[in-house]
Design an enzyme around this catalytic site. Structure first.
Site, PDB file in Angstrom:
ATOM      1  N   THR A 182       0.837  -1.196   0.000  1.00 26.30           N
ATOM      2  CA  THR A 182       0.000   0.000   0.000  1.00 26.30           C
ATOM      3  C   THR A 182       0.875   1.250   0.000  1.00 26.30           C
ATOM      4  O   THR A 182       2.086   1.186   0.217  1.00 26.30           O
ATOM      5  CB  THR A 182      -0.918   0.044   1.245  1.00 26.30           C
ATOM      6  OG1 THR A 182      -0.108   0.262   2.401  1.00 26.30           O
ATOM      7  CG2 THR A 182      -1.710  -1.241   1.399  1.00 26.30           C
ATOM      8  N   CYS A 183       0.213   2.405  -0.178  1.00 28.48           N
ATOM      9  CA  CYS A 183       0.979   3.649  -0.244  1.00 28.48           C
ATOM     10  C   CYS A 183       1.221   4.225   1.151  1.00 28.48           C
ATOM     11  O   CYS A 183       1.799   5.300   1.285  1.00 28.48           O
ATOM     12  CB  CYS A 183       0.258   4.661  -1.120  1.00 28.48           C
ATOM     13  SG  CYS A 183      -1.338   5.088  -0.426  1.00 28.48           S
ATOM     14  N   ASP A 184       0.789   3.510   2.183  1.00 30.37           N
ATOM     15  CA  ASP A 184       0.942   4.016   3.543  1.00 30.37           C
ATOM     16  C   ASP A 184       2.343   3.711   4.066  1.00 30.37           C
ATOM     17  O   ASP A 184       2.795   2.558   3.997  1.00 30.37           O
ATOM     18  CB  ASP A 184      -0.112   3.338   4.433  1.00 30.37           C
ATOM     19  CG  ASP A 184      -0.122   3.912   5.833  1.00 30.37           C
ATOM     20  OD1 ASP A 184       0.774   4.711   6.146  1.00 30.37           O
ATOM     21  OD2 ASP A 184      -1.008   3.555   6.609  1.00 30.37           O
ATOM     22  N   SER A 185       3.008   4.724   4.622  1.00 32.85           N
ATOM     23  CA  SER A 185       4.398   4.500   5.043  1.00 32.85           C
ATOM     24  C   SER A 185       4.506   3.604   6.275  1.00 32.85           C
ATOM     25  O   SER A 185       5.592   3.119   6.588  1.00 32.85           O
ATOM     26  CB  SER A 185       5.105   5.830   5.283  1.00 32.85           C
ATOM     27  OG  SER A 185       4.358   6.592   6.193  1.00 32.85           O
ATOM     28  N   ASN A 226      -6.693   0.502   0.167  1.00 28.18           N
ATOM     29  CA  ASN A 226      -6.161   0.803  -1.173  1.00 28.18           C
ATOM     30  C   ASN A 226      -6.871  -0.006  -2.260  1.00 28.18           C
ATOM     31  O   ASN A 226      -6.357  -0.158  -3.365  1.00 28.18           O
ATOM     32  CB  ASN A 226      -4.653   0.515  -1.275  1.00 28.18           C
ATOM     33  CG  ASN A 226      -3.784   1.703  -0.899  1.00 28.18           C
ATOM     34  OD1 ASN A 226      -2.583   1.716  -1.165  1.00 28.18           O
ATOM     35  ND2 ASN A 226      -4.339   2.712  -0.271  1.00 28.18           N
TER      36      ASN A 226
END
Ligand code: PLP
Length: 425
Positions: free
Chosen positions: A355-358, A394
């Site tokens: 996902t784009c979550d850090s 996402n």
């Protein structure tokens, strides 16, 4: 190492191999199997490989270790039909926390007297539904909950949930539910006044506990409390529920079933004739039965070194890292087939989820060979609190679960029909 040698090492009292070596050897034989190769060919990655036969074997171990205990599988750990099916066939009971879990069992035709409902807080409608289905054993830990059972069928049996602090457990469940001995006594009196039967007590010592003696200590304390209350309140109890919590070996050796049982037996066995002793094992039955296969979707060189991005992460099957604070092992498949393991060219890497979550970082400092996009990775011990707690963040589909038989010599792989899971072919 052959499958036979791995099994022999696993059976040895002090396994000759380290956990890491054993897990590598197991993963290597698993991925070499016809069934695993077929499942990966069918689904691509990520895919969870579920081996129901391993659930069957764990259940047999529990039965051998504590033959006088009635086991109720905690469905929440892995609510998968193949798991429920194999445990149903073996005669195991079930522990549910919701109407949905109950529905999975009633649809299979599991008899209600094999099901207990152990969520201490339940919607009134859910209680009515469970009672209508024939479930009679419920857990409570406060007055409001007891009052919900006023007027319930006479054979309804409540268990009062006790709280035992377990600061060293990965999940100390005593902060959210359960009461101490004085409050327990008051609740029994309240139930008597409300015309509801308290059949005994339940507790959960905490999940992934690092101290096997805690299981025996909690059982002894509860038995003592039961004896005191029977004398003081002139009531008679007939059930002791010792809960779940038996650990799985994720990245370090956890106590084996037999080790915990050896401590529990002398405490429980003298009471086994008079009391119905039950347990709610979850992870110990299913954790080892599932392996997750992922693949590298991207690589990067950053300030802190090498990153590999894989196609499952914390918002998916690795949700156990977040919710259970466990650290699954991750192996590069090309390492597994390499025979002797030369790590000379390996680098410490960070594994990022898709996902784009850090915050979606599965593990840091994993020693891995040079990997390219498309290379496969595998994590063992991924059966408990993984797919059941995964999200679709996402817009990602839930990882498919392929039910497989490692011994099959033809590509007979049964794939789950769970419609929430969108196979990626
Ligand atoms: C009431 C209850 N019983 C059983 C379990 C199963 O625990 P474990 O998977 O650690 O055996 C849980 C887990 O949260 C639970 O809350």
């Amino acid at each position: 190492m052959t499958a036979h040698a791995v099994e022999a090492a696993l059976r040895a009292p002090h396994p000759a191999l380290s956990l890491d070596e054993r897990r590598r050897a197991e993963a290597s034989t698993l991925l070499a199997s016809v069934a695993a190769r077929a499942a990966i060919a069918l689904h691509g990655t990520p895919v969870l490989l579920l081996e129901p036969d391993r659930v069957r074997r764990q259940y047999a171990r529990l039965r051998r270790a504590l033959p006088f205990v009635g086991f109720h599988y905690a469905v929440k750990a892995l609510a998968h039909d193949a798991v429920l099916g194999v445990l149903d066939d073996e005669g195991c009971g079930f522990d549910v926390a919701t109407g949905e879990e109950l529905g999975m069992l009633t649809r299979r035709g599991v008899a209600a007297d094999r099901i207990i409902h152990t969520h201490p807080i339940k919607k009134p409608a859910e209680i009515a539904e469970a009672l209508a289905a024939g479930v009679r054993t419920f857990v409570v830990d406060n007055d409001v909950e007891i009052d919900k059972f006023r007027g319930a069928p006479r054979d309804t049996r409540l268990l009062v949930r006790l709280a035992y602090r377990s600061p060293h457990a990965k999940s100390d469940l005593s902060s959210k539910f359960g009461v101490g001995p004085f409050e327990a006594a008051r609740l029994v009196e309240h139930a008597v006044a409300a015309g509801v039967r308290v059949a005994g007590f339940s507790y959960h010592v905490g999940s992934q506990l690092d101290d096997p003696a805690r299981f025996a200590a909690a059982a002894a304390e509860t038995l003592e409390l039961m004896a005191i209350l029977e004398r003081r309140l002139t009531v008679r109890f007939d059930t002791l529920d010792i809960g779940g919590g038996l650990p799985a070996s994720y990245d370090s050796e956890a106590a084996e079933i037999e080790e915990v049982a050896a401590l529990l037996r002398p405490v429980l066995e003298p009471h086994a004739r008079r009391l119905r002793i039950i347990a709610e094992p979850g992870r110990v039955l299913v954790a080892d039965a599932v392996s997750l296969v992922t693949s590298v979707v991207g690589t990067a060189e950053r300030d802190d070194g090498r990153w590999y991005y894989v196609d499952d992460g914390l918002y998916g099957s690795y949700s156990n890292v977040l919710t259970e604070d466990v650290h699954p092992l991750v192996f590069a498949v090309r390492d597994l087939h390499a025979g002797t393991r030369d790590t000379g060219d390996h680098r410490w890497a960070t594994l990022g989820g898709p996902t784009c979550d850090s915050s979606d970082v599965i593990a840091r400092d994993v020693l891995l060979p040079e990997l390219c996009v498309g290379d496969l990775l595998v994590s063992p011990t991924m059966g408990a609190y993984t797919t059941v707690t995964a999200t679709r963040f996402n817009g990602r589909p839930l990882t498919p679960v392929a039910t497989m038989d490692r011994a099959a010599t033809t590509a007979e792989v049964a794939v789950t029909s769970d419609v929430r899971r969108v196979p990626i072919v």
